[in-house]
Write a protein that holds these residues in place. Structure first.
Motif, PDB file in Angstrom:
ATOM      1  N   LEU A 168       0.849  -1.182   0.000  1.00 49.41           N
ATOM      2  CA  LEU A 168       0.000   0.000   0.000  1.00 49.41           C
ATOM      3  C   LEU A 168       0.881   1.227   0.000  1.00 49.41           C
ATOM      4  CD1 LEU A 168      -0.176   1.582   2.999  1.00 49.41           C
ATOM      5  CD2 LEU A 168      -1.591  -0.355   3.545  1.00 49.41           C
ATOM      6  N   ASN A 169       0.304   2.339  -0.360  1.00 45.87           N
ATOM      7  CA  ASN A 169       1.039   3.591  -0.426  1.00 45.87           C
ATOM      8  C   ASN A 169       0.724   4.370   0.846  1.00 45.87           C
ATOM      9  OD1 ASN A 169       1.791   6.299  -0.867  1.00 45.87           O
ATOM     10  ND2 ASN A 169       1.666   6.010  -3.079  1.00 45.87           N
ATOM     11  N   TYR A 170       1.668   4.362   1.778  1.00 53.56           N
ATOM     12  CA  TYR A 170       1.415   5.018   3.063  1.00 53.56           C
ATOM     13  C   TYR A 170       1.346   6.535   2.928  1.00 53.56           C
ATOM     14  CZ  TYR A 170       6.569   5.154   3.178  1.00 53.56           C
ATOM     15  OH  TYR A 170       7.903   5.337   2.883  1.00 53.56           O
ATOM     16  N   PHE A 171       1.945   7.103   1.887  1.00 50.77           N
ATOM     17  CA  PHE A 171       1.800   8.537   1.636  1.00 50.77           C
ATOM     18  C   PHE A 171       0.330   8.871   1.362  1.00 50.77           C
ATOM     19  CE2 PHE A 171       6.327   8.172   0.533  1.00 50.77           C
ATOM     20  CZ  PHE A 171       6.852   9.281   1.189  1.00 50.77           C
ATOM     21  N   GLN A 172      -0.336   8.022   0.590  1.00 51.27           N
ATOM     22  CA  GLN A 172      -1.746   8.254   0.269  1.00 51.27           C
ATOM     23  C   GLN A 172      -2.650   7.929   1.453  1.00 51.27           C
ATOM     24  OE1 GLN A 172      -2.405   5.862  -3.223  1.00 51.27           O
ATOM     25  NE2 GLN A 172      -1.607   7.419  -4.611  1.00 51.27           N
ATOM     26  N   GLN A 173      -2.329   6.875   2.165  1.00 51.85           N
ATOM     27  CA  GLN A 173      -3.186   6.439   3.273  1.00 51.85           C
ATOM     28  C   GLN A 173      -3.064   7.337   4.505  1.00 51.85           C
ATOM     29  OE1 GLN A 173      -5.509   4.109   2.784  1.00 51.85           O
ATOM     30  NE2 GLN A 173      -4.693   4.123   0.698  1.00 51.85           N
ATOM     31  N   SER A 174      -1.891   7.857   4.756  1.00 54.18           N
ATOM     32  CA  SER A 174      -1.637   8.704   5.934  1.00 54.18           C
ATOM     33  C   SER A 174      -0.867   9.946   5.509  1.00 54.18           C
ATOM     34  CB  SER A 174      -0.841   7.916   6.974  1.00 54.18           C
ATOM     35  OG  SER A 174      -1.495   6.727   7.339  1.00 54.18           O
ATOM     36  N   PRO A 175      -1.476  10.793   4.691  1.00 57.27           N
ATOM     37  CA  PRO A 175      -0.739  11.926   4.124  1.00 57.27           C
ATOM     38  C   PRO A 175      -0.220  12.912   5.170  1.00 57.27           C
ATOM     39  CG  PRO A 175      -3.081  12.119   3.625  1.00 57.27           C
ATOM     40  CD  PRO A 175      -2.870  10.766   4.239  1.00 57.27           C
ATOM     41  N   GLU A 176      -1.000  13.197   6.196  1.00 57.75           N
ATOM     42  CA  GLU A 176      -0.547  14.164   7.196  1.00 57.75           C
ATOM     43  C   GLU A 176       0.625  13.619   7.997  1.00 57.75           C
ATOM     44  OE1 GLU A 176      -2.250  16.880  10.846  1.00 57.75           O
ATOM     45  OE2 GLU A 176      -3.669  15.987   9.448  1.00 57.75           O
ATOM     46  N   LEU A 177       0.557  12.358   8.377  1.00 57.12           N
ATOM     47  CA  LEU A 177       1.665  11.751   9.117  1.00 57.12           C
ATOM     48  C   LEU A 177       2.919  11.676   8.249  1.00 57.12           C
ATOM     49  CD1 LEU A 177      -0.289   8.892  10.915  1.00 57.12           C
ATOM     50  CD2 LEU A 177       0.517  11.043  11.911  1.00 57.12           C
ATOM     51  N   SER A 178       2.754  11.292   6.997  1.00 59.83           N
ATOM     52  CA  SER A 178       3.895  11.235   6.084  1.00 59.83           C
ATOM     53  C   SER A 178       4.516  12.613   5.904  1.00 59.83           C
ATOM     54  CB  SER A 178       3.465  10.686   4.722  1.00 59.83           C
ATOM     55  OG  SER A 178       2.990   9.367   4.845  1.00 59.83           O
TER      56      SER A 178
END
Length: 159
Positions: free
Chosen positions: A5-15
């Motif tokens: 999965l793309n963690y940038f897309q799933q958790s954009p603020e945290l990334s």
């Protein structure tokens, strides 16, 4: 390798917050070559192909010599690193592996011979940050080279 999965897309603020921490670390007195060497070494230890790939390319773009990049894995035996770089690499290794009995006092004292208290604190944040990125990229199988164009790493001419 297929990305989970793309963690940038799933958790954009945290990334984005991790990215902001990285930007702050670039404003410290830690030299760019030391930052890159530390990021490469921690990523090697953690088996993070995405981050090893990225930081080797970044180091090359910043003028790092290729032989030194090859020697990061064998830094203890290599004559290519300064005492300050060796201290940073030792600190990165111990914090990445975290021994059950903690960081040895002799290593802490040795690193303080090469870094001010502020620099050691900054270096420790750097090690923590790259370990966080490594864990995200390993968990979700980030594909090495997949963001090269976005980050301008294709200009490193390493294929």
């Amino acid at each position: 390798m297929t990305q989970r999965l793309n963690y940038f897309q799933q958790s954009p603020e945290l990334s984005r917050k991790l990215g902001e921490l990285g930007e702050l670390l670039h404003k410290t007195t830690l030299e760019a070559p030391i930052r890159e060497l530390v990021e490469i070494r921690a990523s090697q230890i953690n088996g993070c192909a995405f981050c090893v790939d990225m930081h080797v390319k970044m180091a090359k773009l910043h003028g790092e010599r290729e032989l030194r990049l090859h020697h990061v894995a064998i830094w203890r035996e290599s004559p290519l690193f300064s005492p300050r770089e060796r201290a940073a690499l030792a600190w990165a290794e111990v914090l990445t592996r975290l021994p059950a009995d903690g960081v040895p006092d002799d290593l802490y004292e040795h690193v303080l011979e090469h870094y001010s208290a502020q620099e050691l604190s900054d270096l420790t944040f750097l090690v923590g940050l790259i370990n966080s990125w490594n864990r995200l990229s390993v968990a979700f199988r980030s594909v090495p080279g997949s963001l090269d164009r976005l980050f301008g790493l294709d200009k490193a001419n390493l294929e």
